[in-house]
Write an enzyme that holds these catalytic residues in place. Structure first.
Site, mmCIF file in Angstrom:
data_model
loop_
_atom_site.group_PDB
_atom_site.id
_atom_site.type_symbol
_atom_site.label_atom_id
_atom_site.label_comp_id
_atom_site.label_asym_id
_atom_site.label_seq_id
_atom_site.Cartn_x
_atom_site.Cartn_y
_atom_site.Cartn_z
ATOM 1 N N ASP A 58 -66.446 44.389 -4.177
ATOM 2 C CA ASP A 58 -65.240 43.969 -3.471
ATOM 3 C C ASP A 58 -65.655 43.486 -2.088
ATOM 4 O OD1 ASP A 58 -63.902 45.038 -5.624
ATOM 5 O OD2 ASP A 58 -62.646 46.397 -4.461
ATOM 6 N N HIS A 66 -72.221 46.470 -8.187
ATOM 7 C CA HIS A 66 -72.370 46.393 -9.643
ATOM 8 C C HIS A 66 -73.166 45.154 -10.039
ATOM 9 C CE1 HIS A 66 -69.252 49.553 -10.714
ATOM 10 N NE2 HIS A 66 -69.097 49.414 -9.400
ATOM 11 N N SER A 71 -71.545 47.042 4.163
ATOM 12 C CA SER A 71 -72.681 46.254 4.394
ATOM 13 C C SER A 71 -72.552 44.943 3.623
ATOM 14 C CB SER A 71 -73.930 47.005 4.032
ATOM 15 O OG SER A 71 -74.994 46.257 4.495
#
Length: 298
Positions: free
Chosen positions: A107, A165, A263
């Site tokens: 995200d 992911h 980050s």
């Protein structure tokens, strides 16, 4: 000549006095590692008072609700780190199943996306940096391999889901921890600090894929207390590059790792992947993990 020098110095001083300039300058001055280590100890604390203060204050400051997450109450988390790396509800992020689709690893917001030209990736308008430096390719072998390939940089804001992911199917064959600075990785710093992503602490994950070798780079940032992957566990900081070999097959959408604060995640693909990024994916686009970024044409 003297007037030119004076004008240059005056311009530089003026830039430093702007809000953005001061923000960048302060980052050069603060003890980045010590600040991150201290933040890390506090974030890991399971003291009820410390935990509650950090979790509740942070959630309120960033408007975080737990509707999409597996745990629904702020009191369900054992520490701030536990809260920060909170897991999603099942099926909260459907993984796009387009043939040869490359999906967002996290995200966040698209910082930059495009082609690797002359061995360079775009960091911000007017600023490029070397793919070989990003990957800590000390022998400069990978620069030519990834030239004319593709990249996508996803910035994770503090309020975002902070697990990373897989953007494609692949076999993890190597991780490369690279020590470095811990500048913030937001747009302001990207526009003002040269080679930002190739200077900051990072973990390079190298995969064998149907498109050839590809990478996902987890870049640390100011107050990032750690980087963790399914292969390495939490990375122990060092002053030297740490390289480990692996043999772990992961599917698109599988969890690869997580950030303890911070980050940025950068996807790097070779020319042989023939990636065409979606036209609506550009600087500033908000993305969700598993959302289609583009399609490879191997």
């Amino acid at each position: 000549m003297k007037n030119t020098i004076k004008q240059t110095l005056k311009k530089q001083a003026s830039q430093l006095l702007t809000r953005d300039g001061l923000f960048t300058t302060v980052q050069h001055l603060v003890p980045q590692q010590k600040l991150s280590e201290t933040a890390g100890r506090l974030a890991a604390s399971q003291n009820p008072i410390v935990k509650k203060a950090f979790v509740h204050t942070f959630a309120k400051a960033y408007g975080i609700t737990l509707d999409e997450y597996a745990r629904k109450n702020l009191s369900d988390f054992s520490s701030f780190n536990d809260f920060f790396t909170r897991e999603l509800d099942d099926n909260a992020r459907p993984i796009d199943d387009s043939a040869h689709g490359i999906v967002s690893p996290a995200d966040g917001m698209i910082s930059q996306i495009g082609a690797i030209e002359h061995g360079q990736l775009l960091q911000a308008k007017g600023r490029d940096y070397s793919v070989s430096h990003l990957l800590a390719d000390t022998e400069n072998k990978e620069s030519s391999y990834y030239n004319e390939g593709s990249f996508a940089t996803v910035y994770l804001a503090p309020s975002n889901y902070h697990r990373v992911h897989m953007p494609f199917d692949g076999k993890l064959i190597e991780t490369r921890y690279v020590p470095g600075t811990l500048f913030s990785v937001n747009n302001v710093t990207a526009e003002n600090v040269p080679d930002l992503f190739a200077r900051n602490e990072r973990l390079v994950c190298v995969f064998d894929t149907e498109y050839g070798k590809a990478c996902v780079v987890l870049v640390g940032a100011m107050i990032v207390a750690g980087i963790e992957t399914v292969a390495t566990g939490k990375i122990e900081r060092s002053n030297t590059i740490q390289t480990l070999t692996h043999n772990i097959s992961l599917k698109k959408g599988d969890e690869l790792g997580r950030f303890y604060l911070g980050s940025t995640a950068i996807v790097v693909l070779p020319k042989s992947a023939g990636v065409e990024w979606s036209q609506d994916m550009q600087h500033g686009s908000v993305v969700k993990m598993g959302e289609l970024l583009g399609v490879a044409n191997p």
